[in-house]
Design a protein around this motif. Sequence first.
Motif, short mmCIF file in Angstrom:
data_model
loop_
_atom_site.label_atom_id
_atom_site.label_comp_id
_atom_site.label_asym_id
_atom_site.label_seq_id
_atom_site.Cartn_x
_atom_site.Cartn_y
_atom_site.Cartn_z
N THR A 102 -1.95 -5.16 -3.70
CA THR A 102 -3.21 -4.32 -4.14
C THR A 102 -3.38 -3.62 -2.83
O THR A 102 -3.93 -2.43 -3.05
CB THR A 102 -4.32 -5.30 -4.06
OG1 THR A 102 -4.63 -6.30 -3.20
CG2 THR A 102 -4.14 -5.98 -5.56
N ILE A 103 -2.97 -3.81 -1.63
CA ILE A 103 -3.24 -2.92 -0.38
C ILE A 103 -2.42 -1.66 -0.90
O ILE A 103 -2.54 -0.52 -0.01
CB ILE A 103 -3.01 -3.65 0.96
CG1 ILE A 103 -3.38 -2.75 2.23
CG2 ILE A 103 -1.45 -3.80 0.91
CD1 ILE A 103 -3.11 -3.57 3.29
N VAL A 104 -1.34 -1.55 -1.58
CA VAL A 104 -0.62 -0.47 -1.62
C VAL A 104 -1.26 0.73 -2.49
O VAL A 104 -0.93 1.85 -2.38
CB VAL A 104 0.87 -0.73 -2.32
CG1 VAL A 104 1.72 0.28 -2.48
CG2 VAL A 104 1.37 -1.77 -1.20
N TRP A 127 8.41 4.56 -9.70
CA TRP A 127 9.55 3.49 -9.34
C TRP A 127 8.92 2.69 -8.25
O TRP A 127 9.47 1.40 -8.36
CB TRP A 127 10.59 4.30 -9.01
CG TRP A 127 11.64 4.43 -9.97
CD1 TRP A 127 11.91 5.47 -10.66
CD2 TRP A 127 12.42 3.30 -10.37
NE1 TRP A 127 12.76 5.29 -11.70
CE2 TRP A 127 13.26 3.78 -11.64
CE3 TRP A 127 12.59 1.92 -10.14
CZ2 TRP A 127 13.91 3.08 -12.18
CZ3 TRP A 127 13.43 1.42 -10.60
CH2 TRP A 127 14.34 1.83 -11.70
N VAL A 128 7.78 2.86 -7.27
CA VAL A 128 7.65 1.92 -6.37
C VAL A 128 6.85 0.88 -7.03
O VAL A 128 6.94 -0.31 -6.52
CB VAL A 128 6.55 2.63 -5.39
CG1 VAL A 128 6.26 1.69 -4.22
CG2 VAL A 128 7.47 3.79 -4.74
N LEU A 171 -8.69 -1.52 2.57
CA LEU A 171 -7.99 -1.64 3.73
C LEU A 171 -6.72 -0.64 3.98
O LEU A 171 -6.40 -0.08 4.89
CB LEU A 171 -7.44 -3.29 4.11
CG LEU A 171 -6.73 -3.47 5.35
CD1 LEU A 171 -7.49 -3.13 6.52
CD2 LEU A 171 -6.28 -5.06 5.47
N GLY A 172 -6.07 -0.65 2.57
CA GLY A 172 -4.97 0.20 2.93
C GLY A 172 -5.33 1.73 2.85
O GLY A 172 -4.65 2.28 3.77
N GLY A 173 -6.54 1.99 2.39
CA GLY A 173 -7.06 3.64 2.57
C GLY A 173 -7.31 3.72 4.01
O GLY A 173 -7.12 4.92 4.61
N ALA A 222 -3.02 3.39 -0.79
CA ALA A 222 -2.37 3.89 0.10
C ALA A 222 -1.18 4.44 -0.13
O ALA A 222 -0.64 5.48 0.57
CB ALA A 222 -1.84 2.95 1.35
N LEU A 223 -0.55 4.22 -1.36
CA LEU A 223 0.63 4.71 -1.70
C LEU A 223 0.76 6.30 -1.89
O LEU A 223 2.00 6.92 -1.55
CB LEU A 223 1.14 4.14 -3.17
CG LEU A 223 2.78 4.41 -3.46
CD1 LEU A 223 3.83 4.03 -2.28
CD2 LEU A 223 2.82 3.55 -4.90
N PRO A 224 -0.21 7.01 -2.79
CA PRO A 224 -0.32 8.43 -2.63
C PRO A 224 0.03 8.98 -1.18
O PRO A 224 0.85 10.04 -1.02
CB PRO A 224 -1.58 8.78 -3.18
CG PRO A 224 -2.14 7.44 -4.15
CD PRO A 224 -1.59 6.26 -3.19
N ARG A 225 -0.49 8.55 -0.42
CA ARG A 225 -0.47 9.11 1.20
C ARG A 225 1.05 8.80 1.76
O ARG A 225 1.57 9.53 2.37
CB ARG A 225 -1.48 8.71 2.14
CG ARG A 225 -1.56 9.30 3.42
CD ARG A 225 -1.99 10.80 3.39
NE ARG A 225 -3.18 10.84 2.69
CZ ARG A 225 -4.35 10.92 3.15
NH1 ARG A 225 -4.50 10.47 4.62
NH2 ARG A 225 -5.68 10.91 2.69
#
Length: 539
Positions: free
Chosen positions: A28-30, A49-50, A153-155, A33-36
């Motif tokens: 869930t932390i991804v 795909w990630v 936390l990811g953000g 954060a993943l867009p960045r």
Amino acid sequence: MEHLDSRKKTTIMIAVIAAMLFAALNQTIVSTALPRIIERLGGMEYYSWVFTVYMLTSSITTILVGKLSDIYGRKPFILTGIGLFLVGSFLCGTSHDIVQLIMYRGIQGLGGGMIMSTAFSAVGDLFSPRERGRWTGIMSGAFGLSSLFGPTLGGYIVDHTEWHWVFWVFLPFGFIAFFMILFMFPKTERKTGETVDYLGSLFLTLTMVPMLLAFSWAGSKYDWGSGTILLLFGGAMVALILFIFTELKVKSPVLPMHLFRNSIFTVSNLAGFLLGAGMFGAIMYMPWFIQGVMGTSASLSGFITMPMMLSMVVASAVCGQLTTKTGKYKGFALFGTLTMGAGMYLLSFMSTDTTTFTVIINMIITGLGLGMAMPVFTLTVQNAVDTKMLGVATSSSQLFRTLGGTIGVSVMSTILSHTLISKMTADKNAADGLQVIPAADATLLKELNDPQILLDPGKLEQMRSRLSEGGQPMFDQLVMFMREALSGALSSVFLTGAVILIAGFILTWFIKAIPLRTSQKRPASTEPDESGPKRLAHE
């Protein structure tokens, strides 16, 4: 393990929940954060795909480990799963490009599938179906808590430090979970007379991989009617036929076909499939709206999504307790899918003018529905089968939900891509405006053709500061135009999710509600079950 005293059971469950939390937190932390991360690594066209590769590899291990853990016990597989997840998480943080990140996420998925499958199967080993309601609700609530803190936390990490720490921050927690399982989880003896279904496992893998690749590539990398996509679907169909034929012949099938004669097993899994499609659509694409359309930073995006996860935690915990107390569960599934569908429908009306308060209310509704419905379908499947099939039944429930998520995300990604392109090419005003501003500004503004830039407010502001005073109004106009286009595309995605969930609500009506057992043993029933007619005749 049902004979263990309550204190020992609680200790084991603490270890199991710790392992599940480790996997869930890293997953869930991804999300926010993943867009960045994609913006830094490049490769927006591979964004889905990630997620897809994780669900693909976890789907394979989920169903294979279900049967193997019925034979060899849960402990070796949950330990192996944690180990693989630790390695995958570390490697993800070392990625230099999107291809490496996708590969390492696949390793994470292999471990994650093992952890989730064995964790929920362990609940079935320890508790009767009536008691499982409470613990399933607690585990779903624990997953919700990870969804509460992980995105925030990811953000924060990608806003204030290096993105690599998104994958490394929870590694110590993984080692703690590993040793808790190693010392607390009891070892079980191998079941005699059971063999490993290697051929069935091979054909099942050959069915799932090309099928999921076809759904992932169709409409984005290839046309739906292209030779590549048709070949993948054709290969999956041939492998599926061979898989079914094999499962009907072997002594210990990896997924016994006679389970599907049980209508509760079949309908529950199909409903879980639809719930997974709607659930992953909401979780994956909400950060796109908050960051890309609203222009919110990644860290603040986590705070905005927090109410949805908090409402999910509360609903899961409360409904789990009520299920154990009353023995009723179907009403929670019905009201949950309907509520979540309503929440997704409300999300589809959001636009660039939508306030943060409205977004939060819509997400709370979605989270409440998800929290009510998510634990139920695993519980109904476990309650409908014999104890010896617990691992297979539980893993099948996880598999169908994950398959729903994988296919749902792929279809929604196609819808997003096509709708976004359509909306961006329909408006020619931005292109016409480039002719009346300085050439240097026009060159810089052409970088706005990629909607990926919307996910990084800092970079947008930096680009704006490099423009002349005459170019800045055009810049603002283009950014607004792109946000409106992205908003419209996401509305189509959320509406698709709402339709899927309404279909799940209708399907849930057909689940036969049978009493939750107060012991592990399944009594004889008129409902065909996994034991087959011969077993029922002498039960």
